[in-house]
Design an enzyme around this catalytic site. Structure first.
Site, short mmCIF file in Angstrom:
data_model
loop_
_atom_site.label_atom_id
_atom_site.label_comp_id
_atom_site.label_asym_id
_atom_site.label_seq_id
_atom_site.Cartn_x
_atom_site.Cartn_y
_atom_site.Cartn_z
N GLU A 191 0.80 -1.22 0.00
CA GLU A 191 0.00 0.00 0.00
C GLU A 191 0.84 1.27 0.00
O GLU A 191 0.35 2.36 0.28
CB GLU A 191 -0.98 -0.02 1.18
CG GLU A 191 -1.95 -1.19 1.05
CD GLU A 191 -3.01 -1.23 2.13
OE1 GLU A 191 -2.93 -0.41 3.07
OE2 GLU A 191 -3.90 -2.08 2.04
N LYS B 188 -15.61 -1.81 2.23
CA LYS B 188 -14.89 -2.28 1.06
C LYS B 188 -15.89 -2.88 0.08
O LYS B 188 -16.55 -3.87 0.37
CB LYS B 188 -13.86 -3.34 1.44
CG LYS B 188 -12.70 -2.82 2.29
CD LYS B 188 -11.80 -3.96 2.75
CE LYS B 188 -10.56 -3.45 3.48
NZ LYS B 188 -9.77 -4.57 4.05
#
Length: 431
Positions: A209, A341
């Protein structure tokens, strides 16, 4: 009506070099919406199914040709001629066509890509930005806010090949006046952290990330180096910038214990919550995600009891963007926030339902990327269009992360004062 005249699925690549699903939805007026499904590394066991081919001769079994075939076959056939603006109807058609609890027949990756592509096409046909269309679908037209970013600047756990157990150490520029300033603050801290790590002879390689992934003596040391980086960037920790953790505790939960192998410590459930509380007593940590295993509901009750009034406790693997599981959490006073999500549940309609349920119960909703991402920036529009208030989309490194930040910059430029940046007020327990 924005009638659908074609639906196309294809296999593309994500940020980890694995295949994922992209879909196009074509409308009669010449409008084309395109969207891609993300993919997670640390996943909850109750997430909707990401359909992979399992053919070891292609992409080590991670191909998505079957999911693509489902888009180009049964999904396309079912959606032809339908109104792309009727999002709930489209999503329900695909859910019914799949017919399983976790979308394991057609694949949540196939359904989600089409769901988001349809929303984009519908927004184009209406001549409005995606965030505005999402606000209308959410029943909150014209209600916007710019999210506080949770910037993942040190990666551990499943997101990095290092010895740090906690998966994400994040900074939140809560003292900024607007999103653009918040982004600048985060970028300056990120570059400051690189210098701090270099001065200590530590690695500045990055994880999935975009955060740095050094080997450190303890999880507390990660917080210590971030504190130095924040101060050397010219900001005050606790005022200008607060901290957040994503423990992803399910990943190191073994035989009823929390095993921090990186620093040689093992805790029982309450002991690990006490450990996290001790970190929050030492540093201005205002949000902790997945601080316990997804199945440790008794432990979650204790953690919520000792920290829930002052710290945002976010359920990711715990709730998996699922309203049925979130309902149980609300009824039992478990956590006080949900991570959102798309691909955990598999459609835009179900995602919006989870956000609304959380807000109505007084929980916060944190919009999130996955560790496997693409250039698709839909979550930026989702965060603004639902006025969620917070977003997780990685560090200030890797184009797949920065794409979302850049889209938020564009949106703020368009909306100006219509989309306020509220800083610390957005975080549960801090208002």
């Amino acid at each position: 009506m924005a009638n659908i005249i074609n639906v196309i699925g294809r296999e593309i690549m994500d940020s980890r070099g694995n295949p994922t699903v992209e879909a196009e939805v074509h409308l009669a007026g010449g409008f084309i919406g395109m969207a891609a499904a993300p993919s997670g590394a640390s996943t909850g066991s109750r997430e909707a199914l990401e359909l992979r081919d399992g053919d070891k001769s292609r992409y080590l079994g991670k191909g998505v040709l079957n999911a693509v075939a489902n888009i180009n076959g049964v999904i396309k056939a079912a959606l032809m001629g339908k109104d792309a603006a009727a999002q709930a109807e489209l999503d329900q058609i695909m859910i019914d066509l799949d017919g399983t609890e976790n979308k394991d027949k057609l694949g949540a990756n196939a359904i989600l890509a089409v769901s988001l592509a349809a929303a984009k096409a519908a927004a184009m046909s209406k001549g409005i930005p995606l965030y505005a269309h999402i606000a209308e679908l959410n029943g909150t037209p014209g209600v916007y806010s710019m999210p506080v970013p949770m910037m993942n600047i040190i990666n551990g756990g499943e997101h990095a090949d290092n010895n740090v157990d906690i998966q994400e150490f994040m900074v939140q520029p809560v003292g900024a006046k607007n999103f653009r300033e918040a982004l600048r603050m985060g970028a300056e801290i990120f570059h400051s952290l690189k210098k701090v790590l270099q001065s200590k002879g530590l690695s500045t390689a990055v994880g999935d990330e975009g955060g740095f992934a050094p080997n450190l003596a303890s999880n507390a040391e990660a917080l210590a180096v971030i504190k130095v980086a924040v101060e050397e960037a010219g900001y005050k920790l606790g005022t200008d910038v607060t901290l957040a953790l994503d423990c992803a505790a399910t990943e190191f939960y073994k035989d009823g214990k929390y095993d921090l192998a990186g620093e040689g410590k093992v805790f029982d459930s309450n002991g690990f919550s006490d450990f996290l509380k001790s970190l929050a007593d030492q540093y201005p940590i205002v949000s902790i995600e997945d601080g316990l295993d997804e199945s440790d509901w008794e432990g979650w009750a204790y953690q919520t009891k000792i920290m829930g009034d002052k710290i945002q406790l976010v359920g990711d693997d715990l709730f998996v963007t699922n309203t049925k599981i979130l309902t149980r959490g609300i009824e039992n006073n478990i956590a006080n926030s949900i991570l959102i999500k798309f691909n955990q549940i598999g459609s835009l309609t179900e995602t919006l339902a989870a956000i609304r349920m959380a807000k109505e119960a007084g929980y916060t909703a944190v919009i999130s990327h996955r560790s496997g991402e693409t250039e698709d920036s839909t979550i930026a529009d989702l965060a603004v269009g639902t006025a969620a208030g917070q977003i997780k989309t990685g560090s200030l490194c890797r184009s797949d992360r920065v794409a979302k930040y850049n889209q938020l910059l564009r949106i703020e430029e368009q909306l100006g004062e219509k989309a306020p940046y509220r800083g610390l007020k957005e975080i549960k327990g801090q208002a």
